[in-house]
Write an enzyme that holds these catalytic residues in place. Structure first.
Site, PDB file in Angstrom:
ATOM      1  N   SER A 156     -31.969   7.611 -17.715  1.00 44.25           N
ATOM      2  CA  SER A 156     -30.687   7.217 -18.293  1.00 44.25           C
ATOM      3  C   SER A 156     -30.314   8.215 -19.382  1.00 44.25           C
ATOM      4  O   SER A 156     -30.141   9.403 -19.097  1.00 44.25           O
ATOM      5  CB  SER A 156     -30.775   5.787 -18.836  1.00 44.25           C
ATOM      6  OG  SER A 156     -29.519   5.347 -19.301  1.00 44.25           O
ATOM      7  N   THR A 157     -30.238   7.783 -20.633  1.00 46.83           N
ATOM      8  CA  THR A 157     -29.816   8.666 -21.722  1.00 46.83           C
ATOM      9  C   THR A 157     -30.731   9.880 -21.821  1.00 46.83           C
ATOM     10  O   THR A 157     -31.940   9.748 -21.934  1.00 46.83           O
ATOM     11  CB  THR A 157     -29.831   7.907 -23.057  1.00 46.83           C
ATOM     12  OG1 THR A 157     -29.113   6.689 -22.913  1.00 46.83           O
ATOM     13  CG2 THR A 157     -29.211   8.746 -24.159  1.00 46.83           C
ATOM     14  N   HIS A 171     -28.328   6.732 -14.643  1.00 44.85           N
ATOM     15  CA  HIS A 171     -27.214   5.902 -15.085  1.00 44.85           C
ATOM     16  C   HIS A 171     -26.030   6.801 -15.427  1.00 44.85           C
ATOM     17  O   HIS A 171     -26.092   7.594 -16.358  1.00 44.85           O
ATOM     18  CB  HIS A 171     -27.614   5.090 -16.323  1.00 44.85           C
ATOM     19  CG  HIS A 171     -28.689   4.090 -16.050  1.00 44.85           C
ATOM     20  ND1 HIS A 171     -29.482   3.567 -17.056  1.00 44.85           N
ATOM     21  CD2 HIS A 171     -29.119   3.509 -14.901  1.00 44.85           C
ATOM     22  CE1 HIS A 171     -30.338   2.702 -16.531  1.00 44.85           C
ATOM     23  NE2 HIS A 171     -30.132   2.652 -15.231  1.00 44.85           N
ATOM     24  N   MET A 185     -32.442   4.615 -22.425  1.00 48.00           N
ATOM     25  CA  MET A 185     -32.327   3.430 -23.267  1.00 48.00           C
ATOM     26  C   MET A 185     -32.561   2.179 -22.434  1.00 48.00           C
ATOM     27  O   MET A 185     -32.176   2.104 -21.276  1.00 48.00           O
ATOM     28  CB  MET A 185     -30.925   3.387 -23.879  1.00 48.00           C
ATOM     29  CG  MET A 185     -30.702   2.272 -24.884  1.00 48.00           C
ATOM     30  SD  MET A 185     -31.445   2.645 -26.485  1.00 48.00           S
ATOM     31  CE  MET A 185     -30.462   4.065 -27.001  1.00 48.00           C
ATOM     32  N   ASP A 234     -34.547  -0.775 -17.865  1.00 47.01           N
ATOM     33  CA  ASP A 234     -34.322  -0.664 -16.431  1.00 47.01           C
ATOM     34  C   ASP A 234     -35.365   0.260 -15.801  1.00 47.01           C
ATOM     35  O   ASP A 234     -35.578   1.377 -16.273  1.00 47.01           O
ATOM     36  CB  ASP A 234     -32.917  -0.117 -16.151  1.00 47.01           C
ATOM     37  CG  ASP A 234     -32.562  -0.159 -14.673  1.00 47.01           C
ATOM     38  OD1 ASP A 234     -33.046  -1.072 -13.972  1.00 47.01           O
ATOM     39  OD2 ASP A 234     -31.793   0.719 -14.224  1.00 47.01           O
TER      40      ASP A 234
END
Length: 365
Positions: free
Chosen positions: A175-176, A201, A294, A297
């Protein structure tokens, strides 16, 4: 208190964003500027915790400005972009330069849309304030293959047999900070690497441009996944934004299903959805790697993979922009090993050689 600085050549955008953010008790807009040169002059007097940055601006574009900031004083930055294909490509350049998030703005009804989406921007700012942006040194050539299987230098890489059995699958979830991390890893892979399935993401308008960018930089083929695409050696499939992606098996071959459905762990695509399907349909023929991001997930899905006999790896804290997803996976006991991002290309190539154990070759448990 999170200190925010807004850089956008639109006076309306600066005004609306400042109004939205100043109503939040934990955020203070310490300044705004119409272009990066004005911004840099102001920021030197009071450095922000988070930048909200447009990309197309006069005198200096946002990407050049961001690279300058990342080289001198790495600072979490959120890109404020329109959802267009050309905007997506430019925004991806900014993410590659070190931005940690994307906030989308509409071309029409700008004031109303910004007010409606202010909650999402506030959430991204709070997340960005906890990020540790990094600049990765990108290798110019793929990671070397183990000597025992290295081909003579004058030989071209063998063509992929489209009818060959896919013995191993590597599943990546991030993600991030993942756009930079994935570029760093995929650029170093050789064309004989195992088939790769990826959840990053990202908004739906961005994954196609992201895949195309990676494909232009990598020796392996990278593309946004389509329903029933086959997973094969030398190919990385990226889950489309706004859709879930699952692994399926048909005989000796693996395919992906791209399908709609509600968000899982607030995300669509969800890493957990992919990892759980890999656990079910590939089991011990897979390796799962959870990367910077973050939230949580992917942690439960990685645990499912480990319980099904797959190899599982978590990115270490020092190389993560945000340690949330790997940290949660480690808390659950989902990862066999913890490795820096720099080790990931070698682990993938090594795993592709007869499903080698990623703990060997100096890789600690």
């Amino acid at each position: 208190m999170i200190k925010v600085f807004i850089v956008d050549d639109s006076a309306l955008v600066r005004q609306v964003l400042t109004s939205c953010l100043d109503n939040h008790p934990g955020i203070r807009v310490i300044g705004q500027a119409a272009d990066p040169l004005f911004a840099l002059e102001k920021m030197r007097h009071d450095w922000p915790d988070v930048l909200v940055l447009d990309v197309e601006m006069p005198r200096m574009d946002g990407i050049t400005f961001l690279r300058k900031i990342m080289a001198e004083r790495p600072t979490p930055a959120i890109i404020c972009s329109t959802l267009t294909e050309s905007g997506a490509a430019i925004t991806l350049d900014a993410l590659s330069a070190g931005a940690v998030g994307v906030f989308t703005k509409a071309k029409l009804g700008l004031k109303e849309s910004l007010h409606q989406m202010s909650g999402e921007l506030i959430k991204q700012i709070e997340q960005a304030a906890r990020a540790h942006p990094q600049t990765f040194t990108r290798a110019a050539t793929p990671a070397p293959a183990p000597a025992a299987s290295a081909a003579p230098a004058h030989q071209a890489a063998p063509a992929v047999d489209v009818f060959a059995t896919t013995d191993q699958v590597v599943a990546l979830g991030t993600s991030t900070g993942g756009t930079q991390a994935l570029e760093f890893v995929l650029r170093q892979l050789q064309r004989d690497c195992p088939g790769i399935v990826i959840v990053q993401h990202m908004p739906e308008k961005f994954t196609a441009a992201f895949s195309q960018r990676l494909d232009s930089l990598c020796q392996i083929e990278v593309r946004e996944a389509c329903h029933m695409d086959r997973v094969r050696s030398g190919l990385a499939l990226v889950a489309p934004g706004g859709k879930h992606m699952q692994l399926k098996r048909s005989g000796a071959q693996y395919f992906v299903e791209v399908l709609d459905g509600p968000p899982v762990n607030r995300h669509k695509p969800s890493v957990d959805v992919l990892f759980r399907s890999v656990a079910k349909h590939a089991g011990q023929n897979a390796m799962g790697m959870i990367m910077t991001g973050m939230g949580d997930d992917g942690a439960r899905g990685l645990l499912s993979m480990r319980e099904a006999g797959a190899r599982t790896v978590a990115q270490d804290e020092a190389s993560c922009v945000v340690f949330g997803m790997p940290k949660e996976a480690l808390r659950m006991g989902a990862a066999e090993v913890v490795e820096p991002l720099s080790a990931f290309p070698r682990l993938i190539q090594l795993y592709g050689r007869q499903g080698a154990d990623p703990r060997r070759g100096g890789m600690p448990r």
